[in-house]
Design a protein around this motif. Structure first.
Motif: not given
Length: 784
Positions: A239-256
């Motif tokens: 349940g830990a939230p992960i908040i990401t700041f990147n110019p591009l949507r990188e798949r590794g930080l979307e779904r795994f």
């Protein structure tokens, strides 16, 4: 190379795509059996070898298969059955090889014997080891000024080799020890000591199991450190939230999908990694973090007014920090309009982050080169620390700052002396151990080394691994000057461009790779490395060496030192090479606080961590406390920025594909971005394409928008629409390095600002790129 195609990738990171990619490269390298056997030993403590690729931490209790897709590619690349031998060099002149791509050069396989460039034939020819080493040593000994020589180190070298390399340079008389940190995380090494008193991160893998949440800035986990996805997946499942700041949507930080989980592979069950994903404008990180801080102040005001618990950790701030009032004043003075404009985010996005952050008790701030490779890279890093300090997220379990380093031992080599800064050298210990006076003058970093080559001040360049010429900025200015060097030496495992852009006298010295068994004096030797979490562990090679003529890096360094220095017996080079444990004893003598009982502690399960004072709230700063450092500017780039007058300027960031590691290109398929068969692209927002009257598939030249009298241009590049903020664009490293001027670097840290390059585009011709591969013109061709 596959046919050129552009097809959006809809799958997750990991999963069957990862499994297929690993299988493909094992067969392509002609090592399906040898490579597979090596993978079972990869990242195994003590009995296996440390990954050749990234520096992400290894758990003390390993998983059944302790490697990721890119780590497996790095292993296959090294245990390849292909050989780049004397017959290859006899068939090809250097002038011809300069036209080859990076991929084609390294795809020739492992180098097999030492080579010397022959000016009469423009070919590399075989040379005896001792003849090569004696000639190099003689030329260095007669150079005159030791500061005319540069001793570069890549992140591949072990702690033992790195220590010897640094000592060799200082015994020679110079601190000219630039390294790959200068190209990526020097902003971290400058920023963190000012803020918290240490130059590295404060968290370990244990903290990943204890944290309540993550804030990610400028890091592409799926391509650059995929093994971290295991820790992130575990965090998300609790349940830990992960908040990401990147110019591009990188798949590794979307779904795994975990490729090591049979259940997930069969069912396709995906884990959503980022709970919020904010596409910040390139270089807008300081503004974005300032917006989160401003929202936290407003939440704290509301809590005080209503008698609720404070949002800020007031006790921590009062007891452990300095500079808070000035920082608060600066942040409160920013208007939401300015923060939105500079960050490219809405006020709501920054407030949403603040609300989630305020509910977490233990948070880790993770960042990569998306923060460090900017003109204000040092400020970016210090803003991450400021944000963590506001809620006391420093020096307690499950909280802290986590800079994700790139190459496997790039952090560790700094720990044992690879630095150009004289103040960071334990001169008294070296003086006592070896009876010499260490040089007191600062050496050159990467940018300064390049400037010295261009100006003609540097005469010799020795490289312990890496591909410096290809990795360095301002390629078109650098490469012609490189050929005026008196001596260049490359200690490498494979042929790369740095071997071909050489000096008047040039040597290639092939060394053992990480994966290979290293036997000295009849004894199988162990090596050590330090990972991104400051953990130091032992490892050993497992594969048969690619050639009987290969030598270990410690052996090569020792022989070079003996051939160069007036006293070849001090230190005891031969004894060190015969038994690497003696090198570790010497390291412990120089750095006793970190490496006491080195040979015993390196064998502990999970290794041992170097001292991290900030993790215990011990602040070795000038103030004796953790420092809030107020940002000086929200500007992305003080040199030139897009404006109402310069609407033609775009902000370019260089990126890596999931089919490469640093300058090593494993293939031309960037699976996650849907770009297959080419790297000659520029990614643009459709609105920018429209206003520049560009269509998908058009070819353009990218030109640096800097008025310094030097024209920098790369192309042709295929215009490719992509989900990227307006006014921003992206293209591949190292192909776009020629666009980065040497002077375009981070303030104080001098890291090339490759993540924010002001450029303009010029349309050339339109062709069916899908049918006609187009790769960037080699620099020497442009220069005639």
């Amino acid at each position: 190379m596959s046919a050129i195609r552009f097809k959006p990738y809809k799958g997750p990171s990991g999963g069957w795509g990862s499994a297929y990619s690993v299988t493909n490269i094992l067969f392509r390298e002609g090592a399906p059996i040898e490579g597979t056997a090596a993978l079972f030993k990869q990242n195994r403590p003590i009995s296996g070898f440390a990954c050749v690729s990234c520096a992400w931490a290894k758990p003390g209790e390993t998983r059944p298969l302790e490697f990721c897709e890119n780590g497996a590619k790095a292993t296959a690349w090294e245990v390849t059955s292909h050989r780049c031998d004397a017959e290859f060099f006899a068939r090809h002149r250097v002038a011809e090889l300069l036209n080859w791509s990076d991929y084609d050069l390294e795809q020739q396989g492992r180098l097999t014997q030492p080579m010397r460039w022959d000016a009469a034939t423009d070919r590399y020819v075989p040379v005896d080891w001792q003849q090569a080493l004696q000639d190099i040593g003689s030329r260095l000994a007669t150079l005159g000024d030791p500061n005319q020589a540069v001793f570069y180190a890549s992140g591949r070298a072990s702690l033992e080799a790195s220590y010897m390399w640094a000592l060799y340079a200082r015994l020679y008389g110079t601190n000219n020890l630039p390294d790959s940190s200068n190209m990526c995380h020097e902003s971290t090494s400058v920023a963190l000591p000012e803020s918290i008193g240490i130059p590295v991160g404060t968290v370990t893998l244990d903290d990943f199991d204890k944290t309540d949440g993550f804030l990610f800035f400028g890091q592409n986990t799926g391509s650059n450190s995929p093994r971290m996805l295991h820790e992130l997946q575990h965090a998300r499942k609790r349940g830990a939230p992960i908040i990401t700041f990147n110019p591009l949507r990188e798949r590794g930080l979307e779904r795994f999908v975990n490729p090591q989980s049979p259940t997930e592979m069969v069912t396709g069950a995906e884990t959503v990694i980022s709970t919020q994903y904010h596409q910040v404008s390139i270089g807008g990180d300081t503004a974005a973090i300032a917006g989160i801080c401003k929202a936290l102040f407003e939440l704290d005001d509301e809590a005080k007014a209503s008698g609720q618990p404070r949002v800020l950790d007031v006790n921590f701030i009062e007891e452990h920090t300095h500079g808070f009032d000035a920082f608060e004043q600066r942040i409160r003075a920013y208007t939401w309009g300015a923060l939105e404009k500079r960050s490219g985010l809405t006020r709501g996005a920054m407030e949403a982050t603040a609300h989630v952050y305020a509910r977490c008790e233990r948070v880790i701030g993770v960042y990569g080169m998306g923060l460090t490779q900017h003109r204000h890279g040092v400020q970016n890093v210090q803003m991450v620390v400021n944000l963590l300090l506001m809620r006391g997220n420093m020096g307690k379990p499950g909280a802290g700052v986590c800079p994700v380093r790139g190459h496997s031992n790039v952090q560790g080599q700094r720990t044992v002396g690879i630095t150009e800064k004289a103040a960071q050298v334990p001169a008294d210990n070296l003086r006592q151990q070896y009876g010499f006076e260490p040089p007191a003058e600062n050496g050159v970093n990467t940018v300064e080394a390049c400037e010295g080559v261009v100006a003609g001040h540097i005469k010799a360049f020795l490289s312990l691994g890496g591909n410096f010429v290809r990795a360095a900025p301002d390629t078109y200015q650098l490469e012609p000057a490189w050929k005026n060097l008196d001596l260049t030496v490359q200690i490498v495992t494979k042929l790369n461009r740095s071997c071909l852009v050489h000096g008047r006298t040039a040597y290639i010295l092939p060394c053992l790779g990480r994966t290979e068994v290293d036997v000295q004096n009849g004894i199988e030797q162990q090596h050590t490395t330090e990972d991104s979490t400051s953990c130091i562990r032992a490892w050993r090679g497992v594969a048969k060496p690619a050639s009987e003529h290969l030598r270990s890096e410690p052996w090569i360094i020792a022989e070079l030192a003996k051939a160069t220095l007036p006293n070849p017996q001090t230190p005891p080079w031969d004894a060190w090479v015969a038994d690497y444990s003696q090198i570790r004893d010497a390291i412990a003598g120089t750095y006793p606080e970190t490496f006491h009982d080195f040979n015993v502690r390196m064998l502990e399960p999970g290794g041992f961590h170097r001292p991290l004072g900030a993790s215990e709230r011990k602040w070795t700063t000038e103030t004796g406390k953790a420092n809030f450092i107020a940002p000086k500017t929200l500007s992305v780039d003080d040199d030139i920025e897009p404006s109402a007058e310069r609407r033609d300027v775009l902000n370019l960031m260089t990126i890596r594909s999931n089919d490469q590691f640093n300058t090593t290109v494993y293939g031309y398929d960037d699976r996650f971005r849907g770009i297959l068969g080419t790297r000659s692209v520029i990614l643009l927002h459709r609105n920018d394409m429209a206003r520049f009257e560009l269509n998908e598939g058009d070819l353009v030249q990218a030109c640096t928008a800097a008025n310094d009298g030097i024209h920098r241009e790369v192309g042709p590049l295929r215009v490719t629409p992509y989900d990227i903020p307006e006014g921003c664009c992206a293209g591949y490293y190292p192909e776009l390095n020629p666009l980065v001027p040497l002077w375009h670097h981070a303030e104080k840290a001098k890291v090339p600002a490759a993540k924010s390059i002001p450029i303009t585009l010029r349309k050339t011709i339109a062709v069916a790129v899908e049918k006609t591969p187009v790769e960037p013109i080699p620099p020497h061709a442009v220069n005639g």
